[in-house]
Write an enzyme that holds these catalytic residues in place. Sequence first.
Site, PDB file in Angstrom:
ATOM      1  N   LYS A 200       6.617   1.964  -1.491  1.00  0.00           N
ATOM      2  CA  LYS A 200       5.701   3.089  -1.987  1.00  0.00           C
ATOM      3  C   LYS A 200       6.483   3.245  -3.374  1.00  0.00           C
ATOM      4  O   LYS A 200       7.113   3.509  -3.325  1.00  0.00           O
ATOM      5  CB  LYS A 200       5.359   4.123  -0.845  1.00  0.00           C
ATOM      6  CG  LYS A 200       3.835   3.122  -0.083  1.00  0.00           C
ATOM      7  CD  LYS A 200       3.941   4.439   1.475  1.00  0.00           C
ATOM      8  CE  LYS A 200       3.231   3.487   2.457  1.00  0.00           C
ATOM      9  NZ  LYS A 200       2.567   4.905   3.350  1.00  0.00           N
TER      10      LYS A 200
ATOM     11  N   TYR B  30      -6.851   1.420   2.159  1.00  0.00           N
ATOM     12  CA  TYR B  30      -7.007   2.636   3.622  1.00  0.00           C
ATOM     13  C   TYR B  30      -8.549   2.724   3.810  1.00  0.00           C
ATOM     14  O   TYR B  30      -8.700   3.427   4.104  1.00  0.00           O
ATOM     15  CB  TYR B  30      -6.155   3.565   2.726  1.00  0.00           C
ATOM     16  CG  TYR B  30      -4.792   3.454   2.806  1.00  0.00           C
ATOM     17  CD1 TYR B  30      -4.174   3.015   3.744  1.00  0.00           C
ATOM     18  CD2 TYR B  30      -4.003   3.544   1.461  1.00  0.00           C
ATOM     19  CE1 TYR B  30      -2.794   3.034   3.894  1.00  0.00           C
ATOM     20  CE2 TYR B  30      -2.414   3.282   1.167  1.00  0.00           C
ATOM     21  CZ  TYR B  30      -1.689   3.223   2.936  1.00  0.00           C
ATOM     22  OH  TYR B  30      -0.582   3.235   2.555  1.00  0.00           O
TER      23      TYR B  30
ATOM     24  N   ASN C  49       6.309   7.534   2.594  1.00  0.00           N
ATOM     25  CA  ASN C  49       7.331   7.087   4.083  1.00  0.00           C
ATOM     26  C   ASN C  49       7.618   6.039   3.704  1.00  0.00           C
ATOM     27  O   ASN C  49       7.738   5.363   4.547  1.00  0.00           O
ATOM     28  CB  ASN C  49       6.589   7.326   4.818  1.00  0.00           C
ATOM     29  CG  ASN C  49       5.375   6.271   5.325  1.00  0.00           C
ATOM     30  OD1 ASN C  49       5.483   5.440   4.628  1.00  0.00           O
ATOM     31  ND2 ASN C  49       4.535   6.522   6.525  1.00  0.00           N
TER      32      ASN C  49
ATOM     33  N   HIS D  13       4.700   0.699   3.642  1.00  0.00           N
ATOM     34  CA  HIS D  13       3.537   0.557   4.666  1.00  0.00           C
ATOM     35  C   HIS D  13       3.723  -1.310   4.686  1.00  0.00           C
ATOM     36  O   HIS D  13       4.557  -2.104   4.485  1.00  0.00           O
ATOM     37  CB  HIS D  13       2.289  -0.020   3.362  1.00  0.00           C
ATOM     38  CG  HIS D  13       1.827  -0.964   3.784  1.00  0.00           C
ATOM     39  ND1 HIS D  13       0.219  -0.599   4.313  1.00  0.00           N
ATOM     40  CD2 HIS D  13       1.731  -2.271   3.768  1.00  0.00           C
ATOM     41  CE1 HIS D  13      -0.021  -1.181   5.164  1.00  0.00           C
ATOM     42  NE2 HIS D  13       0.589  -2.381   4.651  1.00  0.00           N
TER      43      HIS D  13
ATOM     44  N   GLU E 288      -5.385  -7.105   3.625  1.00  0.00           N
ATOM     45  CA  GLU E 288      -4.158  -6.886   2.406  1.00  0.00           C
ATOM     46  C   GLU E 288      -4.157  -7.956   1.195  1.00  0.00           C
ATOM     47  O   GLU E 288      -3.817  -7.710  -0.036  1.00  0.00           O
ATOM     48  CB  GLU E 288      -3.173  -6.013   2.999  1.00  0.00           C
ATOM     49  CG  GLU E 288      -4.194  -4.671   4.500  1.00  0.00           C
ATOM     50  CD  GLU E 288      -3.262  -4.167   5.208  1.00  0.00           C
ATOM     51  OE1 GLU E 288      -1.730  -4.969   4.629  1.00  0.00           O
ATOM     52  OE2 GLU E 288      -3.173  -3.151   5.427  1.00  0.00           O
TER      53      GLU E 288
HETATM   54  P1  IDP Z   1       0.696   3.586   9.167  1.00  0.00           P
HETATM   55  O1  IDP Z   1       1.522   3.113   7.741  1.00  0.00           O
HETATM   56  O2  IDP Z   1       2.760   3.386  10.012  1.00  0.00           O
HETATM   57  O3  IDP Z   1       0.200   2.307  10.091  1.00  0.00           O
HETATM   58  P2  IDP Z   1      -1.369   4.932   9.507  1.00  0.00           P
HETATM   59  O4  IDP Z   1      -1.052   5.560  10.075  1.00  0.00           O
HETATM   60  O5  IDP Z   1      -1.750   3.328   9.586  1.00  0.00           O
HETATM   61  O6  IDP Z   1       0.055   4.565   9.361  1.00  0.00           O
HETATM   62  O7  IDP Z   1      -1.562   5.664   7.951  1.00  0.00           O
HETATM   63  C1  IDP Z   1      -1.066   4.902   6.519  1.00  0.00           C
HETATM   64  C2  IDP Z   1      -0.503   6.380   5.720  1.00  0.00           C
HETATM   65  O8  IDP Z   1      -0.956   7.449   5.573  1.00  0.00           O
HETATM   66  C3  IDP Z   1       0.662   6.421   6.208  1.00  0.00           C
HETATM   67  O9  IDP Z   1       1.635   5.202   5.982  1.00  0.00           O
HETATM   68  C4  IDP Z   1       1.004   7.611   5.053  1.00  0.00           C
HETATM   69  O10 IDP Z   1       2.041   7.334   4.033  1.00  0.00           O
HETATM   70  C5  IDP Z   1       0.017   8.467   5.289  1.00  0.00           C
HETATM   71  N1  IDP Z   1      -0.576   9.346   6.223  1.00  0.00           N
HETATM   72  C6  IDP Z   1      -0.590   8.637   7.840  1.00  0.00           C
HETATM   73  N2  IDP Z   1      -0.940  10.057   8.697  1.00  0.00           N
HETATM   74  C7  IDP Z   1      -1.000  11.124   8.076  1.00  0.00           C
HETATM   75  C8  IDP Z   1      -1.098  12.557   7.887  1.00  0.00           C
HETATM   76  O11 IDP Z   1      -0.589  12.628   9.145  1.00  0.00           O
HETATM   77  N3  IDP Z   1      -0.562  13.166   7.177  1.00  0.00           N
HETATM   78  C9  IDP Z   1      -0.346  12.719   5.847  1.00  0.00           C
HETATM   79  N4  IDP Z   1      -0.124  11.637   5.536  1.00  0.00           N
HETATM   80  C10 IDP Z   1      -0.185  10.387   6.552  1.00  0.00           C
HETATM   81 MG    MG Z   2      -1.600   1.517   8.995  1.00  0.00          MG
END
Ligand code: IDP
Ligand code: MG
Length: 140
Positions: free
Chosen positions: A11, A51, A118, A121, A132
């Site tokens: 990312k 997304y 984070n 992905h 994707e």
């Molecule tokens: P993942 O990437 O671990 O699969 P997902 O729940 O699919 O997590 O969420 C997609 C992305 O959205 C996350 O990687 C993160 O960048 C962002 N995200 C997820 N939950 C939150 C939140 O509660 N606050 C802010 N950003 C979030």
């Molecule tokens: Mg996800």
Amino acid sequence: MTTERSLVLVKPDGFARGLTGEVIRRIERKGYRLVALRILTPTREMLGQHYAEHAEKPFFGELVDFMSSGPVTAIVIEGNQCIAGFRSLAGTTDPTKAAPGTIRGDLGRDWGQGSTENVVHGSDSPESAAREMAIWFPDL
Ligand code: IDP
Ligand code: MG
């Protein structure tokens, strides 16, 4: 035997911090093969598709702002069970809680937006991976 492909993104936070090589090192050291790689700044349209499942979430706008803020490294990896395997390497979504030893646990932290930044992905199922990969590598 389940040979799979998964879509991995380094990312914008990871790319800007020069962590692409470290992420690739962990993928290769694990034993997965790199199939395709490109560096690009994603459009908001691409991110809306990528997304789509999160379109109604309160963090969606912040997520798209962040993900379109700069270059990402998009990678297709291959190997038996690499979808689950990369999710395990990546660690849990929140980098504050992600276990040490994982990419998010070792390389990520809260920079002021909670879980948004984070580092990586990874696809979460074969269906997501296929969907994707069509977005990020339409010619593959
Ligand atoms: P993942 O990437 O671990 O699969 P997902 O729940 O699919 O997590 O969420 C997609 C992305 O959205 C996350 O990687 C993160 O960048 C962002 N995200 C997820 N939950 C939150 C939140 O509660 N606050 C802010 N950003 C979030
Ligand atoms: Mg996800």
